[in-house]
Design a protein around this motif. Structure first.
Motif, short mmCIF file in Angstrom:
data_model
loop_
_atom_site.label_atom_id
_atom_site.label_comp_id
_atom_site.label_asym_id
_atom_site.label_seq_id
_atom_site.Cartn_x
_atom_site.Cartn_y
_atom_site.Cartn_z
N ALA A 135 0.87 -1.19 0.00
CA ALA A 135 0.00 0.00 0.00
C ALA A 135 0.90 1.24 0.00
O ALA A 135 0.61 2.25 -0.64
N ASP A 178 4.51 1.85 -1.44
CA ASP A 178 5.49 1.17 -2.28
C ASP A 178 6.48 2.20 -2.81
O ASP A 178 6.11 3.11 -3.56
N ILE A 183 6.99 3.56 -6.64
CA ILE A 183 5.83 4.18 -7.30
C ILE A 183 6.22 5.23 -8.36
O ILE A 183 5.38 5.65 -9.15
N LEU A 208 3.81 7.84 -10.65
CA LEU A 208 3.69 9.20 -10.09
C LEU A 208 4.10 10.23 -11.14
O LEU A 208 3.46 11.27 -11.30
N ASP A 210 10.83 6.52 -5.37
CA ASP A 210 10.42 7.84 -4.90
C ASP A 210 10.34 7.78 -3.37
O ASP A 210 9.77 6.84 -2.81
N ALA A 238 7.12 9.91 0.31
CA ALA A 238 6.25 9.55 1.44
C ALA A 238 7.02 9.29 2.73
O ALA A 238 6.39 9.10 3.78
N SER A 240 -1.08 12.24 6.55
CA SER A 240 -1.19 12.23 5.09
C SER A 240 -2.62 12.60 4.73
O SER A 240 -3.56 12.13 5.36
N GLU A 250 -3.32 17.71 0.43
CA GLU A 250 -2.00 18.34 0.44
C GLU A 250 -1.51 18.69 -0.96
O GLU A 250 -0.75 19.65 -1.14
N HIS A 270 -2.66 13.27 -4.73
CA HIS A 270 -1.28 12.83 -4.97
C HIS A 270 -0.90 11.48 -4.35
O HIS A 270 0.20 10.99 -4.57
N ILE A 271 -1.79 10.88 -3.56
CA ILE A 271 -1.44 9.57 -2.99
C ILE A 271 -2.08 8.50 -3.87
O ILE A 271 -3.31 8.44 -4.01
N LEU A 272 -1.24 7.69 -4.49
CA LEU A 272 -1.72 6.72 -5.47
C LEU A 272 -1.84 5.33 -4.86
O LEU A 272 -1.04 4.96 -3.98
N ASP A 312 5.51 8.02 8.92
CA ASP A 312 5.38 8.67 7.62
C ASP A 312 4.92 7.65 6.56
O ASP A 312 3.96 7.89 5.81
N THR A 371 0.79 7.27 4.82
CA THR A 371 0.51 7.15 3.38
C THR A 371 -0.20 5.83 3.10
O THR A 371 -1.21 5.78 2.38
N VAL A 413 -4.16 4.91 1.71
CA VAL A 413 -4.45 4.06 0.54
C VAL A 413 -5.43 2.95 0.93
O VAL A 413 -6.36 2.63 0.19
P1 AMP Z 1 2.76 11.63 2.28
O1 AMP Z 1 2.41 13.07 2.23
O2 AMP Z 1 3.79 11.27 3.29
O3 AMP Z 1 1.57 10.73 2.36
O4 AMP Z 1 3.49 11.27 0.91
C1 AMP Z 1 2.87 11.45 -0.32
C2 AMP Z 1 3.92 11.41 -1.39
O5 AMP Z 1 4.43 10.06 -1.48
C3 AMP Z 1 3.39 11.70 -2.77
O6 AMP Z 1 3.47 13.09 -3.05
C4 AMP Z 1 4.31 10.86 -3.65
O7 AMP Z 1 5.57 11.48 -3.80
C5 AMP Z 1 4.51 9.62 -2.82
N1 AMP Z 1 3.48 8.57 -2.95
C6 AMP Z 1 2.20 8.66 -3.41
N2 AMP Z 1 1.54 7.51 -3.28
C7 AMP Z 1 2.44 6.64 -2.73
C8 AMP Z 1 2.37 5.27 -2.35
N3 AMP Z 1 1.25 4.56 -2.44
N4 AMP Z 1 3.50 4.70 -1.83
C9 AMP Z 1 4.64 5.41 -1.69
N5 AMP Z 1 4.76 6.70 -2.02
C10 AMP Z 1 3.68 7.31 -2.52
#
Ligand code: AMP
Ligand code: MG
Length: 353
Positions: free
Chosen positions: A121, A123, A126, A130, A176, A179, A247, A251, A263-265, A291, A295, A299
């Motif tokens: 969830a 990963d 990503i 992204l 990436d 998160a 998260s 944001e 932005h959270i995929l 952190d 995230t 998800v």
């Molecule tokens: P956060 O604000 O800590 O939840 O991080 C969000 C950021 O993590 C996004 O802007 C992306 O850069 C990255 N991201 C988005 N979805 C995921 C995911 N499912 N797993 C890991 N990184 C993610």
């Protein structure tokens, strides 16, 4: 939590509220540490790094401590940036096989373990998806279905291998750390302050709050949890010696043809997670864990997040749902007080039974 890195080209969702929330948080936090004897020892600095405003306050330690902290932040930014071509991470992404520095190695070890723990969830591979959405560049677009289908097989943390300093990713894979980089940085800053002999510190990395000890007067800190729908905050958490990390889809997002893309995929589908949560706050000892989990739980959605919390023993949660409900894990029952628009929201306390 409070966000500083929103990049939207559609100001229709009141972008100015972000500044107000940051200000509010700052006021709340400083109001929480305003005992007279503190002012003499308190040292503060504001740093802009990792696309966010960071406020550090430390009580105790020597004069160079904040300079050291600032240098550490800038160093970690140059290691973890996914847009700076010179960063450790970018060089790994470009080469697919690279000897990384100790911080990248340490962060990656945690990232892979947390990808595993959350069954992907969260990963850390990503990035290709992204990037297709433009979330890393701000050039937002909705990728076509076949484009996403072609990219999805690249999202799989299990294909990343680490041998000593050498990291190898699968063909076409890219990482990436968006998160978790701030959680890792917060952990490093708290350790730096602790090792320097400081008894109290507050690190606010764009709403990722990490605390060393209690306030110098021995009372608990007040940490505001942002209202995902408005300018203010949804509540205040009284706590100490922990990370409080939120998260929320609010944001960073964009709007196209009347639809909002956040932005959270979801790594399983490659499309923005949309499971009924407006924000997830995770409270625990380690910033990097909180952190990644904030995230991941966003998800997962409420039901899976609750089950995940029941199967864990290293964090507590505050879930704010899209339909205005508050779900609290039992460890926060007495320390979280809703406020503002959320004052009368229905609260469900989840228990470990
Ligand atoms: P956060 O604000 O800590 O939840 O991080 C969000 C950021 O993590 C996004 O802007 C992306 O850069 C990255 N991201 C988005 N979805 C995921 C995911 N499912 N797993 C890991 N990184 C993610
Ligand atoms: Mg996170």
């Amino acid at each position: 939590m409070v966000m500083m890195n929103m990049q939207t080209n559609k100001p229709t969702l009141h972008p100015l509220r972000f500044c107000a929330v940051i200000l509010l948080l700052a006021v709340l936090l400083s109001a929480g540490c305003a005992a007279p004897e503190l002012s003499a020892e308190a040292r503060s600095v504001t740093v802009f790094a990792m696309d966010t405003v960071m406020d550090l306050t430390v009580y105790g330690g020597d004069d160079d401590l904040l300079t050291e902290a600032e240098n550490m932040i800038h160093f970690l930014e140059t290691e973890f940036s996914v847009t700076d071509p010179e960063s450790d991470l970018s060089r790994l992404n470009a080469a697919g096989d690279f000897s990384v520095g100790p911080d990248t190695k340490s962060l990656l070890a945690s990232a892979l373990a947390l990808s595993d723990r959350t069954d992907g969830a969260f990963d850390c591979t990503i990035y290709p998806v992204l990037r297709a959405w433009g979330f890393t560049s701000g050039e937002y677009r909705v990728p076509a279905e076949d484009e996403l289908a072609a990219l999805l097989p690249l999202v799989n943390w299990r294909k990343v291998t680490v041998s000593g300093e050498r990291v190898t990713v699968g063909e076409g894979q890219m990482l990436d750390f968006g998160a978790i980089a701030k959680g890792y940085t917060g952990d490093r800053l708290i350790s730096l302050f602790r090792e320097a002999g400081a008894a109290s510190a507050l690190v606010n990395l764009g709403g990722n709050v990490q605390l060393l000890g209690k306030k110098p007067d021995g009372s608990l800190w007040n940490v505001a949890v942002a209202d995902p729908f408005g300018n203010g905050y949804a509540g205040v958490l009284k706590t100490a010696d922990c990370a409080v990390i939120t998260s929320g889809g609010y944001e960073r997002y964009f709007e196209e043809d009347g639809k909002i893309y956040r932005h959270i995929l979801d790594p399983k589908t490659g499309i923005p997670a949309d499971n009924g949560l407006s924000s997830v706050t995770v409270v625990g000892e380690r910033g990097i864990v909180c952190d990644a989990l904030s995230t991941a739980l966003y998800v997962m959605g409420a039901e899976r997040a609750e089950a995940f919390w029941r199967g864990s023993d290293d964090f507590e949660i505050i879930l704010l749902t899209e339909d205005g409900q508050i779900i609290l894990s039992e460890g926060l029952e007495d320390s979280f007080a809703p406020s503002g628009e959320w004052r009368d929201a229905p609260i469900t306390v989840i228990r470990d039974d």
